[in-house]
Enzyme design. Structure first.
Site, PDB file in Angstrom:
ATOM      1  N   ASP A  68       0.807  -1.230   0.000  1.00  0.00           N
ATOM      2  CA  ASP A  68       0.000   0.000   0.000  1.00  0.00           C
ATOM      3  C   ASP A  68       0.837   1.275   0.000  1.00  0.00           C
ATOM      4  O   ASP A  68       0.332   2.358   0.296  1.00  0.00           O
ATOM      5  CB  ASP A  68      -0.950   0.059   1.218  1.00  0.00           C
ATOM      6  N   HIS A 119      30.196   5.837  -5.203  1.00  0.00           N
ATOM      7  CA  HIS A 119      28.738   5.906  -5.019  1.00  0.00           C
ATOM      8  C   HIS A 119      28.317   5.566  -3.593  1.00  0.00           C
ATOM      9  O   HIS A 119      27.232   5.038  -3.370  1.00  0.00           O
ATOM     10  CB  HIS A 119      28.029   4.979  -6.016  1.00  0.00           C
ATOM     11  N   ASP A 128      28.411  14.800  -1.613  1.00  0.00           N
ATOM     12  CA  ASP A 128      27.942  15.039  -2.980  1.00  0.00           C
ATOM     13  C   ASP A 128      26.429  15.003  -2.884  1.00  0.00           C
ATOM     14  O   ASP A 128      25.827  13.940  -2.714  1.00  0.00           O
ATOM     15  CB  ASP A 128      28.475  13.930  -3.907  1.00  0.00           C
ATOM     16  N   ASP A 138      23.794  19.781  -8.365  1.00  0.00           N
ATOM     17  CA  ASP A 138      24.705  18.650  -8.132  1.00  0.00           C
ATOM     18  C   ASP A 138      26.024  19.236  -7.633  1.00  0.00           C
ATOM     19  O   ASP A 138      26.828  19.724  -8.428  1.00  0.00           O
ATOM     20  CB  ASP A 138      24.874  17.899  -9.464  1.00  0.00           C
ATOM     21  N   HIS A 186      37.012   8.784 -12.845  1.00  0.00           N
ATOM     22  CA  HIS A 186      35.744   9.177 -13.476  1.00  0.00           C
ATOM     23  C   HIS A 186      35.968  10.394 -14.357  1.00  0.00           C
ATOM     24  O   HIS A 186      37.021  11.018 -14.328  1.00  0.00           O
ATOM     25  CB  HIS A 186      34.655   9.434 -12.423  1.00  0.00           C
ATOM     26  N   HIS A 204      29.274  16.144 -16.748  1.00  0.00           N
ATOM     27  CA  HIS A 204      28.090  15.588 -17.426  1.00  0.00           C
ATOM     28  C   HIS A 204      27.093  16.721 -17.573  1.00  0.00           C
ATOM     29  O   HIS A 204      27.147  17.711 -16.831  1.00  0.00           O
ATOM     30  CB  HIS A 204      27.501  14.406 -16.642  1.00  0.00           C
ATOM     31  N   HIS A 216      22.040  13.411 -14.415  1.00  0.00           N
ATOM     32  CA  HIS A 216      22.868  13.117 -15.592  1.00  0.00           C
ATOM     33  C   HIS A 216      21.941  13.386 -16.766  1.00  0.00           C
ATOM     34  O   HIS A 216      21.187  12.528 -17.203  1.00  0.00           O
ATOM     35  CB  HIS A 216      23.363  11.663 -15.583  1.00  0.00           C
ATOM     36  N   GLU A 242      33.687  18.472 -12.051  1.00  0.00           N
ATOM     37  CA  GLU A 242      33.844  17.715 -10.808  1.00  0.00           C
ATOM     38  C   GLU A 242      35.080  16.810 -10.775  1.00  0.00           C
ATOM     39  O   GLU A 242      34.964  15.585 -10.689  1.00  0.00           O
ATOM     40  CB  GLU A 242      32.591  16.878 -10.556  1.00  0.00           C
ATOM     41  N   TYR A 254      41.360  10.195  -5.410  1.00  0.00           N
ATOM     42  CA  TYR A 254      40.947   9.195  -4.415  1.00  0.00           C
ATOM     43  C   TYR A 254      42.137   8.278  -4.142  1.00  0.00           C
ATOM     44  O   TYR A 254      42.629   7.618  -5.059  1.00  0.00           O
ATOM     45  CB  TYR A 254      39.749   8.392  -4.943  1.00  0.00           C
ATOM     46  N   ARG A 279      36.690  15.345  -3.872  1.00  0.00           N
ATOM     47  CA  ARG A 279      36.058  15.797  -5.125  1.00  0.00           C
ATOM     48  C   ARG A 279      35.485  17.183  -4.862  1.00  0.00           C
ATOM     49  O   ARG A 279      35.014  17.460  -3.753  1.00  0.00           O
ATOM     50  CB  ARG A 279      34.945  14.826  -5.563  1.00  0.00           C
ATOM     51  N   GLU A 297      32.821  19.779  -6.852  1.00  0.00           N
ATOM     52  CA  GLU A 297      31.889  19.782  -7.986  1.00  0.00           C
ATOM     53  C   GLU A 297      31.015  21.028  -7.979  1.00  0.00           C
ATOM     54  O   GLU A 297      30.386  21.352  -6.974  1.00  0.00           O
ATOM     55  CB  GLU A 297      30.977  18.540  -7.912  1.00  0.00           C
TER      56      GLU A 297
HETATM   57  N1  GLY Z   1      26.011  13.140  -8.005  1.00  0.00           N
HETATM   58  C1  GLY Z   1      26.188  12.429  -9.188  1.00  0.00           C
HETATM   59  C2  GLY Z   1      27.316  12.938  -9.960  1.00  0.00           C
HETATM   60  O1  GLY Z   1      28.053  13.757  -9.467  1.00  0.00           O
HETATM   61  O2  GLY Z   1      27.501  12.601 -11.091  1.00  0.00           O
HETATM   62 MN    MN Z   2      27.851  15.248 -11.024  1.00  0.00          MN
HETATM   63 MN    MN Z   3      27.580  14.946  -7.784  1.00  0.00          MN
END
Ligand code: GLY
Ligand code: MN
Ligand code: MN
Length: 455
Positions: free
Chosen positions: A45, A249, A266, A277, A360, A364, A371, A400, A404, A421, A423
């Site tokens: 529910d 992540h 983040d 973001d 990474h 983006h 994204h 970003e 690491y 990081r 960003e």
């Molecule tokens: N928070 C997702 C990214 O930075 O791509």
């Molecule tokens: Mn991002």
């Molecule tokens: Mn992010």
């Protein structure tokens, strides 16, 4: 949004007109069909919070589930029809108010509306004698099945002289290209979304102290986002103390925030469908160690290098290349990459030696989806591989970079478990890009000052 008097009908109408023009350019005429997202069952529910489909919302501003937009486009006309949930007092008592098909045309600025229970009757009629359909090609199984049934119904009337559409075009190709370039209305919402997210980051930094847990800082983010009017987070917040920052992540969990460690957050909010973001990394006790500061300054310099080429005249890859060069040089300078083994900066980039510490990409697209949609390569292009997309005014992208450093015998222990990081969200303008997320400090001295003077 639809309850507010300033619901901007005109903006959605003008997007539909532009879409209709693209339909004409591709096929002369055609029928556009685009449904919103379904409600998602969570357990017994209980549903997940409802989130409309971004493309559907981009064209209608309508936030209810159970709706489909149909546009019948000819050379000179465009008729917009919405199928939506009918008014139903019983359901409204349980689930809330519905706009309903009677009020929808005036509220939303569309031509006609019908109850969604009518769609199987009306769609075959609307698809008869049309040349082309513009729909999602990667439809859910259910939606694909529905489209096939409508077409079969048209087919069953061919002996009565009806013709079926001969072509199926992907609606996403057109709408996603439109969404890549933000209009003023979207830019203002994204600025606001960035401001709210920045306030959340500031509150989390000010709350930070050894002995708290990751979820305490997540709670500050959520409280700030919601109390400033954002409907939701734009994605699950990452709050990562110490070694957790090296898990890209990592979700905010119950890990302790330890004295002497860094915390990477983040997190962004969603305001009227638009994401922010932001990532910041700060010392849990408010004071960077010299090793943490040395790595932080490299990431910040990498971000600055990327920011300086986020403008027309450069392509989507340019910020990544600029950041990568600074990071790789920094890794060599700190001795994290051994010059004798990996050679100079160009060689370390060529052989991807940096990837152990920076795995990474730098950017983006950002918009309704965190994204966001939009091609990253120029198209059409005869070249293989297709060149990266040129940056143009009103695109929005994140910048970003990060470093690491996992615990390892071949690394000086003072660098172990440092994950950093930084960003920000950049709007491409005709000159320098506009950073829409910079209400939260980014310089070492500013962060330390803010954390010392928590209010
Ligand atoms: N928070 C997702 C990214 O930075 O791509
Ligand atoms: Mn991002
Ligand atoms: Mn992010």
């Amino acid at each position: 949004m639809i309850h507010t008097p300033e619901f901007p009908k005109q903006i959605y109408a003008s997007r539909r007109l532009r879409l209709a023009q693209s339909v004409r350019e591709k096929s002369g005429s055609g029928v556009v069909i685009i449904g919103t997202a379904s409600e998602k069952y969570r357990n017994r529910d209980s549903d997940f919070p409802y989130r409309f489909d971004s493309d559907f919302h981009y064209l209608t501003g309508f936030t209810e589930p159970g709706a489909t937009l149909v546009m019948v486009v000819t050379k000179s006309t465009c008729e917009t029809i919405l199928f939506c949930r009918p008014k139903d007092l019983d359901r409204e008592i349980w689930d809330g108010w519905r706009l309903g098909p009677e009020a929808a045309p005036n509220h939303l600025g569309i031509d006609q509306a019908y109850a969604n229970t009518e769609i199987d009757n009306k769609l075959p009629e609307l698809l008869s004698n049309q040349d082309a359909i513009f729909a999602r090609l990667n439809n859910s199984q259910e939606q694909g099945q529905q489209l096939r049934q409508w077409l079969e119904k048209v087919q069953s009337h061919v002996r009565a002289g009806m013709t079926t559409p001969e072509a199926l075009f992907d609606i996403e190709t057109i709408v996603h290209e439109m969404r890549l370039f933000k209009d003023d209305y979207e830019i203002n919402l994204m600025r606001e979304s960035g401001k709210i997210a920045a306030r959340g980051h500031i509150k989390a930094m000010q709350t930070s102290q050894p002995g708290l847990r990751e979820y305490h800082l997540e709670a500050e983010l959520l409280h700030t986002f919601r109390s400033l009017g954002a409907e939701s987070v734009a994605y699950n917040s990452i709050v990562a103390g110490g070694a957790n920052a090296c898990v890209l992540h990592h979700r905010a969990g119950d890990a302790l925030l330890n004295d002497g460690d860094l915390c990477l957050i983040d997190a962004g909010c969603e305001l009227h469908g638009y994401a922010s973001d932001i990532t910041r990394t700060f010392p849990i006790n408010g004071q960077f160690s010299s090793a943490q500061k040395a790595v932080y300054e490299i990431v910040l310099a990498a971000q600055e290098a990327a920011i300086s080429v986020t403008k027309p005249g450069y392509d989507f890859q340019a910020p990544h290349d600029a950041a990568l060069k600074v990071i790789t040089q920094g890794l060599l300078d700190l001795g994290l990459l051994d010059k004798k083994v990996v050679g100079g900066v160009d060689n370390a980039i060529e052989t991807k030696a940096f990837q152990r510490f920076y795995m990474h990409r730098t950017s983006h697209w950002l918009g309704m989806d965190v994204h966001d949609v939009g091609q990253y390569r120029e198209t059409p292009s005869a070249l293989t591989p297709k060149p990266w997309r040129n940056l143009k005014e009103n695109m929005v992208l994140t910048i970003e970079p990060g470093i690491y450093i996992r615990k390892s015998d071949d690394i000086d222990p003072k660098f172990w478990d440092i994950g950093i990081r930084i960003e920000d969200d950049a709007l491409v303008t005709s000159g320098e890009c506009e950073l829409m997320s910079r209400d939260v400090p980014v310089q070492v001295s500013e962060i330390e000052y803010l954390m010392k003077h928590s209010s």
